[in-house]
Motif scaffolding. Sequence first.
Motif, PDB file in Angstrom:
ATOM      1  N   GLY A   8     -50.329 -71.372  -8.045  1.00 43.37           N
ATOM      2  CA  GLY A   8     -49.284 -71.203  -9.053  1.00 43.37           C
ATOM      3  C   GLY A   8     -47.964 -70.718  -8.457  1.00 43.37           C
ATOM      4  N   ARG A   9     -48.029 -70.087  -7.317  1.00 42.14           N
ATOM      5  CA  ARG A   9     -46.811 -69.552  -6.696  1.00 42.14           C
ATOM      6  C   ARG A   9     -46.215 -70.501  -5.646  1.00 42.14           C
ATOM      7  NH1 ARG A   9     -46.157 -63.990  -6.791  1.00 42.14           N
ATOM      8  NH2 ARG A   9     -45.462 -64.100  -4.632  1.00 42.14           N
ATOM      9  N   TRP A  10     -46.924 -71.600  -5.373  1.00 40.79           N
ATOM     10  CA  TRP A  10     -46.454 -72.562  -4.368  1.00 40.79           C
ATOM     11  C   TRP A  10     -45.679 -73.693  -5.048  1.00 40.79           C
ATOM     12  CZ3 TRP A  10     -48.769 -73.652   0.891  1.00 40.79           C
ATOM     13  CH2 TRP A  10     -49.376 -72.516   1.436  1.00 40.79           C
ATOM     14  N   THR A  11     -44.784 -74.332  -4.294  1.00 46.50           N
ATOM     15  CA  THR A  11     -44.069 -75.487  -4.843  1.00 46.50           C
ATOM     16  C   THR A  11     -44.756 -76.797  -4.464  1.00 46.50           C
ATOM     17  OG1 THR A  11     -42.630 -75.620  -2.916  1.00 46.50           O
ATOM     18  CG2 THR A  11     -41.849 -74.276  -4.755  1.00 46.50           C
ATOM     19  N   VAL A  12     -45.799 -76.712  -3.602  1.00 43.01           N
ATOM     20  CA  VAL A  12     -46.617 -77.887  -3.247  1.00 43.01           C
ATOM     21  C   VAL A  12     -48.077 -77.456  -3.365  1.00 43.01           C
ATOM     22  CG1 VAL A  12     -44.974 -78.929  -1.607  1.00 43.01           C
ATOM     23  CG2 VAL A  12     -46.586 -77.207  -0.809  1.00 43.01           C
ATOM     24  N   PRO A  13     -49.004 -78.415  -3.566  1.00 42.10           N
ATOM     25  CA  PRO A  13     -50.419 -78.005  -3.569  1.00 42.10           C
ATOM     26  C   PRO A  13     -50.782 -77.435  -2.186  1.00 42.10           C
ATOM     27  CG  PRO A  13     -50.146 -80.289  -4.330  1.00 42.10           C
ATOM     28  CD  PRO A  13     -48.833 -79.862  -3.768  1.00 42.10           C
ATOM     29  N   PRO A  14     -51.361 -76.228  -2.112  1.00 45.21           N
ATOM     30  CA  PRO A  14     -51.545 -75.550  -0.820  1.00 45.21           C
ATOM     31  C   PRO A  14     -52.466 -76.258   0.163  1.00 45.21           C
ATOM     32  CG  PRO A  14     -51.871 -74.011  -2.649  1.00 45.21           C
ATOM     33  CD  PRO A  14     -51.741 -75.368  -3.249  1.00 45.21           C
ATOM     34  N   LEU A  15     -53.364 -77.124  -0.338  1.00 53.41           N
ATOM     35  CA  LEU A  15     -54.317 -77.746   0.591  1.00 53.41           C
ATOM     36  C   LEU A  15     -54.093 -79.261   0.717  1.00 53.41           C
ATOM     37  CD1 LEU A  15     -57.625 -75.835  -0.348  1.00 53.41           C
ATOM     38  CD2 LEU A  15     -55.940 -75.268   1.402  1.00 53.41           C
ATOM     39  N   GLU A  24     -54.387 -83.639   8.029  1.00 48.22           N
ATOM     40  CA  GLU A  24     -55.803 -83.844   7.694  1.00 48.22           C
ATOM     41  C   GLU A  24     -56.572 -82.521   7.729  1.00 48.22           C
ATOM     42  OE1 GLU A  24     -57.390 -86.763  10.402  1.00 48.22           O
ATOM     43  OE2 GLU A  24     -55.858 -88.229   9.847  1.00 48.22           O
ATOM     44  N   TYR A  25     -56.246 -81.700   8.716  1.00 44.65           N
ATOM     45  CA  TYR A  25     -56.990 -80.448   8.911  1.00 44.65           C
ATOM     46  C   TYR A  25     -56.699 -79.449   7.781  1.00 44.65           C
ATOM     47  CZ  TYR A  25     -58.860 -76.369  11.462  1.00 44.65           C
ATOM     48  OH  TYR A  25     -59.559 -75.248  11.839  1.00 44.65           O
ATOM     49  N   ILE A  26     -55.456 -79.437   7.303  1.00 50.04           N
ATOM     50  CA  ILE A  26     -55.117 -78.545   6.190  1.00 50.04           C
ATOM     51  C   ILE A  26     -55.946 -78.910   4.954  1.00 50.04           C
ATOM     52  CG2 ILE A  26     -53.267 -78.033   4.507  1.00 50.04           C
ATOM     53  CD1 ILE A  26     -51.329 -78.008   6.955  1.00 50.04           C
ATOM     54  N   ARG A  27     -56.249 -80.216   4.816  1.00 51.38           N
ATOM     55  CA  ARG A  27     -57.034 -80.673   3.650  1.00 51.38           C
ATOM     56  C   ARG A  27     -58.509 -80.248   3.728  1.00 51.38           C
ATOM     57  NH1 ARG A  27     -54.184 -86.180   4.807  1.00 51.38           N
ATOM     58  NH2 ARG A  27     -52.102 -85.628   4.034  1.00 51.38           N
ATOM     59  N   VAL A  28     -58.957 -79.845   4.903  1.00 48.98           N
ATOM     60  CA  VAL A  28     -60.336 -79.342   5.041  1.00 48.98           C
ATOM     61  C   VAL A  28     -60.317 -77.902   4.516  1.00 48.98           C
ATOM     62  CG1 VAL A  28     -62.190 -78.789   6.662  1.00 48.98           C
ATOM     63  CG2 VAL A  28     -60.715 -80.782   7.087  1.00 48.98           C
ATOM     64  N   ASP A  29     -60.954 -77.694   3.358  1.00 52.33           N
ATOM     65  CA  ASP A  29     -60.836 -76.400   2.675  1.00 52.33           C
ATOM     66  C   ASP A  29     -61.710 -75.337   3.339  1.00 52.33           C
ATOM     67  OD1 ASP A  29     -60.630 -74.248   1.012  1.00 52.33           O
ATOM     68  OD2 ASP A  29     -61.210 -75.310  -0.825  1.00 52.33           O
ATOM     69  N   THR A  30     -61.084 -74.443   4.091  1.00 54.19           N
ATOM     70  CA  THR A  30     -61.824 -73.334   4.719  1.00 54.19           C
ATOM     71  C   THR A  30     -61.290 -71.999   4.204  1.00 54.19           C
ATOM     72  OG1 THR A  30     -60.317 -73.438   6.616  1.00 54.19           O
ATOM     73  CG2 THR A  30     -62.431 -74.575   6.836  1.00 54.19           C
ATOM     74  N   THR A  31     -60.922 -72.003   2.905  1.00 55.60           N
ATOM     75  CA  THR A  31     -60.470 -70.757   2.286  1.00 55.60           C
ATOM     76  C   THR A  31     -61.581 -69.711   2.369  1.00 55.60           C
ATOM     77  OG1 THR A  31     -59.148 -72.047   0.735  1.00 55.60           O
ATOM     78  CG2 THR A  31     -59.550 -69.749   0.167  1.00 55.60           C
ATOM     79  N   ASN A  32     -61.217 -68.544   2.861  1.00 54.33           N
ATOM     80  CA  ASN A  32     -62.182 -67.474   3.090  1.00 54.33           C
ATOM     81  C   ASN A  32     -61.859 -66.276   2.211  1.00 54.33           C
ATOM     82  OD1 ASN A  32     -64.191 -65.914   4.176  1.00 54.33           O
ATOM     83  ND2 ASN A  32     -63.162 -65.543   6.124  1.00 54.33           N
ATOM     84  N   ALA A  87     -47.013 -85.632  19.517  1.00 60.41           N
ATOM     85  CA  ALA A  87     -46.571 -84.821  18.369  1.00 60.41           C
ATOM     86  C   ALA A  87     -46.844 -85.563  17.058  1.00 60.41           C
ATOM     87  CB  ALA A  87     -45.088 -84.493  18.508  1.00 60.41           C
ATOM     88  N   ARG A  88     -46.654 -86.884  17.076  1.00 60.81           N
ATOM     89  CA  ARG A  88     -46.960 -87.656  15.851  1.00 60.81           C
ATOM     90  C   ARG A  88     -48.449 -87.562  15.529  1.00 60.81           C
ATOM     91  NH1 ARG A  88     -43.044 -91.164  17.943  1.00 60.81           N
ATOM     92  NH2 ARG A  88     -44.591 -92.468  18.979  1.00 60.81           N
ATOM     93  N   GLU A  89     -49.269 -87.673  16.583  1.00 59.09           N
ATOM     94  CA  GLU A  89     -50.720 -87.564  16.408  1.00 59.09           C
ATOM     95  C   GLU A  89     -51.072 -86.161  15.888  1.00 59.09           C
ATOM     96  OE1 GLU A  89     -52.778 -88.522  20.012  1.00 59.09           O
ATOM     97  OE2 GLU A  89     -54.757 -88.407  19.080  1.00 59.09           O
ATOM     98  N   ALA A  90     -50.430 -85.141  16.460  1.00 58.33           N
ATOM     99  CA  ALA A  90     -50.699 -83.758  16.060  1.00 58.33           C
ATOM    100  C   ALA A  90     -50.314 -83.538  14.596  1.00 58.33           C
ATOM    101  CB  ALA A  90     -49.928 -82.786  16.961  1.00 58.33           C
ATOM    102  N   THR A  91     -49.197 -84.114  14.192  1.00 51.59           N
ATOM    103  CA  THR A  91     -48.739 -83.953  12.807  1.00 51.59           C
ATOM    104  C   THR A  91     -49.767 -84.521  11.840  1.00 51.59           C
ATOM    105  OG1 THR A  91     -46.465 -84.152  13.557  1.00 51.59           O
ATOM    106  CG2 THR A  91     -46.860 -84.476  11.202  1.00 51.59           C
TER     107      THR A  91
END
Length: 467
Positions: free
Chosen positions: A112-119, A42-50, A33-37
């Motif tokens: 602008g609507r998030w409280t953290v940077p989304p990526l 890291e994976y969220i930081r890979v920008d695949t916004t579609n 689980a620590r590895e998965a976290t």
Amino acid sequence: MKAVALILACIAASTFVARAQARPATPDFDALAREATQLLQEYIRVDTTNPPGNERLAAEFFRKVFDREGIPCEVLDMGKNRANVVAYVSGSGRKRPLVLLNHLDVVPADAGRWTVPPLAGEMRDGYVYGRGATDMKGTAIAHCVTMLALKRSGARLDRDVIFLGTADEEEGVEANGAEWMVKNRLDALRNAEFILTEGAYIDAGASGKAKAWNVDVTEKSILWLKVTATGRAGHGSIPEPNGAVAKLVRAMNRLVAFEPEARLIPSVEKYFEAIAATATQPLAADLRDPRAALADPLRRSRLLADPFRSAALRATVSVTGLRGSDKVNVIPGEASALVDCRLLPGEDAGAFLETLKRVAAEPGLKWEIVASSVATESTTDSDLFRAIERARDRFDPGVPVLTPPLLSTTDATTFRQAGFVVYGFETWRIGPDDDRSHGDDERLSLANVRFGVEATHFIVWAVCGAK
Ligand SMILES: [Zn+2]
């Protein structure tokens, strides 16, 4: 005697070893689980916004992870920086493979609507935040670390386990990776029997305690229409009873009031039967025998009073867009409406369109099909469904496994049409405040990461482990 005893002891020991190998050394799920976290961050930081997707970046991300472990992996290039990715932990081939399917793209986030940077993949208050945390980068990581755990343990499997990440699920127009696979690289799925993917979660209360394990086994189809009326244009001061807007509004009014015929499909029947256990009378009796309830006017209206139940029992028609004049004093020569229809498996889109034309009862309208798909359903009589039930017994005993129909559409439809048994089921216990797919501040709790990693591994082992 001694020699014989020794030989017997050796045989006994070797049988013991063989048996022991059939079960994987139980992974250290806390470490996994620590590895998965960390991988999820890291994976969220890979920008695949579609749009535009750029899923090739995600495919390369997984190739690196699988390469490190010696897991065979292939990036399937689709051009324009779009790609699918496939990886294999092989079994004996005694049974047909299981595919762990996840899409690589995410929907855009309005920072602008998030409280953290989304990526940024930020961790805060026991949650990993980021676009895709639940839809569906979190699940992709649960799939990924299950592959790692199986490979590391050297577990003997009856089936290959195939990781498949696909492009363009969210937009699904330009470069849908699921359709591309079926058309171009079906061979890469090695004649698989089952596909496990997104769709439904475990429904949990605010405390995180499970209330129902929801498994999506069916999806309604879409039939999206544009209806256009034409008529004499004129000045708003002189009403035009046969003007474009007047005709269109009359027709749409009839569509809004239209009640399509109710039909009971097997997964809905099973779902109703399961939820009857917690319903109060007289609704419980209606749910237990929906056929009889639908035949009786009073019971029928009670059953259909709930919009979700109603949508599970029949086609739906929503008028979603209206367009006429932009000027308040101008009667336009043309007016149009958008209509979103969803049909149950087995319903014919052509016949439904003819019914709508009859119901609208307005001559001279132009009806165009903007998009359409085919509704699909998978049987629940399968080893994979039973594996999910076993996982429920292990982690949330006594909680029902339900099969509510998914009223929207995912890549499951494409693969069901190609003949696979596909279930939409993600091993997250999602409470009312964590259901944020496509929303702001999307997040996945660390408790869910820990639970989801173990539950996914349990299901995959239950259906693929050597018996
Ligand atoms: Zn999704």
